[in-house]
Write a protein that holds these residues in place. Structure first.
Motif, PDB file in Angstrom:
ATOM      1  N   LEU A   1      46.911  71.002  62.772  1.00  0.00           N
ATOM      2  CA  LEU A   1      46.434  71.547  61.501  1.00  0.00           C
ATOM      3  C   LEU A   1      45.167  70.821  61.046  1.00  0.00           C
ATOM      4  CD1 LEU A   1      46.960  73.563  59.221  1.00  0.00           C
ATOM      5  CD2 LEU A   1      48.430  71.850  58.164  1.00  0.00           C
ATOM      6  N   ALA A   2      45.155  69.499  61.125  1.00  0.00           N
ATOM      7  CA  ALA A   2      43.963  68.730  60.735  1.00  0.00           C
ATOM      8  C   ALA A   2      42.806  68.993  61.695  1.00  0.00           C
ATOM      9  CB  ALA A   2      44.287  67.237  60.693  1.00  0.00           C
TER      10      ALA A   2
ATOM     11  N   ASP B   1      40.738  73.315  55.405  1.00  0.00           N
ATOM     12  CA  ASP B   1      41.040  74.329  54.391  1.00  0.00           C
ATOM     13  C   ASP B   1      42.483  74.311  53.884  1.00  0.00           C
ATOM     14  OD1 ASP B   1      38.444  75.209  54.644  1.00  0.00           O
ATOM     15  OD2 ASP B   1      38.950  76.859  56.000  1.00  0.00           O
ATOM     16  N   HIS B   2      43.287  73.396  54.361  1.00  0.00           N
ATOM     17  CA  HIS B   2      44.698  73.396  53.985  1.00  0.00           C
ATOM     18  C   HIS B   2      45.162  72.004  53.541  1.00  0.00           C
ATOM     19  CE1 HIS B   2      44.620  77.376  55.630  1.00  0.00           C
ATOM     20  NE2 HIS B   2      44.021  76.870  56.671  1.00  0.00           N
ATOM     21  N   PRO B   3      44.444  71.408  52.579  1.00  0.00           N
ATOM     22  CA  PRO B   3      44.826  70.059  52.149  1.00  0.00           C
ATOM     23  C   PRO B   3      46.224  70.008  51.540  1.00  0.00           C
ATOM     24  CG  PRO B   3      43.202  70.971  50.642  1.00  0.00           C
ATOM     25  CD  PRO B   3      43.308  71.923  51.812  1.00  0.00           C
ATOM     26  N   ASP B   4      46.679  71.104  50.948  1.00  0.00           N
ATOM     27  CA  ASP B   4      48.023  71.110  50.373  1.00  0.00           C
ATOM     28  C   ASP B   4      49.089  70.894  51.444  1.00  0.00           C
ATOM     29  OD1 ASP B   4      47.155  73.722  51.293  1.00  0.00           O
ATOM     30  OD2 ASP B   4      48.960  74.562  50.399  1.00  0.00           O
ATOM     31  N   LEU B   5      48.877  71.467  52.613  1.00  0.00           N
ATOM     32  CA  LEU B   5      49.835  71.282  53.707  1.00  0.00           C
ATOM     33  C   LEU B   5      49.726  69.874  54.289  1.00  0.00           C
ATOM     34  CD1 LEU B   5      49.449  74.704  55.561  1.00  0.00           C
ATOM     35  CD2 LEU B   5      51.275  73.995  54.008  1.00  0.00           C
ATOM     36  N   LEU B   6      48.498  69.404  54.464  1.00  0.00           N
ATOM     37  CA  LEU B   6      48.299  68.081  55.047  1.00  0.00           C
ATOM     38  C   LEU B   6      48.738  66.961  54.111  1.00  0.00           C
ATOM     39  CD1 LEU B   6      44.911  68.833  56.754  1.00  0.00           C
ATOM     40  CD2 LEU B   6      47.038  68.246  57.911  1.00  0.00           C
ATOM     41  N   GLU B   7      48.586  67.178  52.823  1.00  0.00           N
ATOM     42  CA  GLU B   7      48.958  66.163  51.842  1.00  0.00           C
ATOM     43  C   GLU B   7      50.449  65.846  51.911  1.00  0.00           C
ATOM     44  OE1 GLU B   7      48.354  63.214  49.586  1.00  0.00           O
ATOM     45  OE2 GLU B   7      46.617  64.530  49.816  1.00  0.00           O
ATOM     46  N   THR B   8      51.259  66.830  52.245  1.00  0.00           N
ATOM     47  CA  THR B   8      52.703  66.622  52.370  1.00  0.00           C
ATOM     48  C   THR B   8      53.006  65.547  53.412  1.00  0.00           C
ATOM     49  OG1 THR B   8      53.090  68.920  51.772  1.00  0.00           O
ATOM     50  CG2 THR B   8      54.894  67.788  52.853  1.00  0.00           C
TER      51      THR B   8
ATOM     52  N   SER C   1      44.103  63.022  68.948  1.00  0.00           N
ATOM     53  CA  SER C   1      43.608  62.671  67.608  1.00  0.00           C
ATOM     54  C   SER C   1      42.167  62.213  67.667  1.00  0.00           C
ATOM     55  CB  SER C   1      44.481  61.574  66.984  1.00  0.00           C
ATOM     56  OG  SER C   1      45.785  62.056  66.761  1.00  0.00           O
ATOM     57  N   LEU C   2      41.827  61.413  68.670  1.00  0.00           N
ATOM     58  CA  LEU C   2      40.431  60.990  68.845  1.00  0.00           C
ATOM     59  C   LEU C   2      39.515  62.186  69.102  1.00  0.00           C
ATOM     60  CD1 LEU C   2      40.782  57.740  70.969  1.00  0.00           C
ATOM     61  CD2 LEU C   2      39.733  57.944  68.703  1.00  0.00           C
ATOM     62  N   MET C   3      39.980  63.118  69.928  1.00  0.00           N
ATOM     63  CA  MET C   3      39.191  64.328  70.187  1.00  0.00           C
ATOM     64  C   MET C   3      38.970  65.108  68.893  1.00  0.00           C
ATOM     65  SD  MET C   3      40.942  65.513  73.795  1.00  0.00           S
ATOM     66  CE  MET C   3      40.300  67.169  73.705  1.00  0.00           C
ATOM     67  N   ALA C   4      40.024  65.256  68.114  1.00  0.00           N
ATOM     68  CA  ALA C   4      39.925  65.994  66.851  1.00  0.00           C
ATOM     69  C   ALA C   4      38.969  65.311  65.885  1.00  0.00           C
ATOM     70  CB  ALA C   4      41.305  66.141  66.209  1.00  0.00           C
ATOM     71  N   ILE C   5      39.070  63.996  65.777  1.00  0.00           N
ATOM     72  CA  ILE C   5      38.180  63.261  64.873  1.00  0.00           C
ATOM     73  C   ILE C   5      36.743  63.379  65.349  1.00  0.00           C
ATOM     74  CG2 ILE C   5      37.534  60.950  64.082  1.00  0.00           C
ATOM     75  CD1 ILE C   5      40.574  60.320  63.963  1.00  0.00           C
ATOM     76  N   ALA C   6      36.509  63.200  66.638  1.00  0.00           N
ATOM     77  CA  ALA C   6      35.146  63.289  67.173  1.00  0.00           C
ATOM     78  C   ALA C   6      34.555  64.677  66.969  1.00  0.00           C
ATOM     79  CB  ALA C   6      35.144  62.917  68.650  1.00  0.00           C
ATOM     80  N   GLU C   7      35.381  65.697  67.108  1.00  0.00           N
ATOM     81  CA  GLU C   7      34.897  67.079  66.980  1.00  0.00           C
ATOM     82  C   GLU C   7      34.718  67.507  65.526  1.00  0.00           C
ATOM     83  OE1 GLU C   7      36.877  71.386  67.702  1.00  0.00           O
ATOM     84  OE2 GLU C   7      36.830  70.064  69.468  1.00  0.00           O
TER      85      GLU C   7
END
Length: 170
Positions: free
Chosen positions: A71-72, A77-84, A154-160
């Motif tokens: 999701l991250a 666009d979905h901070p409400d879901l990630l905030e949980t 996670s590293l790939m996601a952060i880098a991208e």
């Protein structure tokens, strides 16, 4: 796997990527259980609404940890879901922020201390615009297969999606 669905939709007009993402986001919204409001590792869809699967322990853990990762990676666009996820990980800070959570009571039942699991938590924090521990995220050292894979993803996601998280210039 939201990022893959998006890419497949770009590759083929016949692939229903947007519809699958929309359905997946609805499922993430509807499949939040107990006081922690987290998804279960295994979800049953035979009832009128999602429920933790009957023959499995109702917990958020090693299977469902991929949900906030994808999701991250997909979107901010979905901070409400990630905030949980972020909120629950902060509650279980004694386990360095990550634990298997029993869903009916929101109780931490087992620590998830490997750096790969914490990398997912750092990705979520970064996607929410919060500073992360750059050293912890970027210093990859292989451990067990699954958490190491989560760390690399996670590293790939952060880098991208969030490269400024690796430089500390949010």
């Amino acid at each position: 796997v939201f990022p893959a669905l998006e890419e497949l939709a770009h590759a083929s007009r016949a692939f229903p990527g947007r519809a699958l993402v929309k359905t997946g986001l609805s499922l993430v919204r509807d499949a939040r259980f107990g006081p922690a409001q987290l998804p279960a590792d295994w979800i049953g869809l035979s009832a009128s609404s999602p429920k933790p699967a009957q023959k499995f322990t109702p917990q958020f853990g090693y299977e469902s940890i991929r949900i906030p990762l994808y999701l991250a990676w997909y979107s901010t666009d979905h901070p409400d879901l990630l905030e949980t996820f972020s909120r629950q990980w902060k509650r279980s800070a004694g386990t360095k922020g990550l634990a298997v959570i029993e869903l009916t009571t929101a109780t931490a039942t087992a620590a998830m201390p490997d750096p790969g699991y914490r990398a997912v938590a750092n990705l979520v924090e970064c996607s929410l615009g919060r500073p992360v521990n750059i050293e912890e995220v970027s210093n990859f050292s292989p451990t067990d297969y699954y958490p190491s894979t989560l760390h690399v993803l996670s590293l790939m996601a952060i880098a991208e999606r969030y490269p400024t998280c690796l430089t500390g210039s949010l």
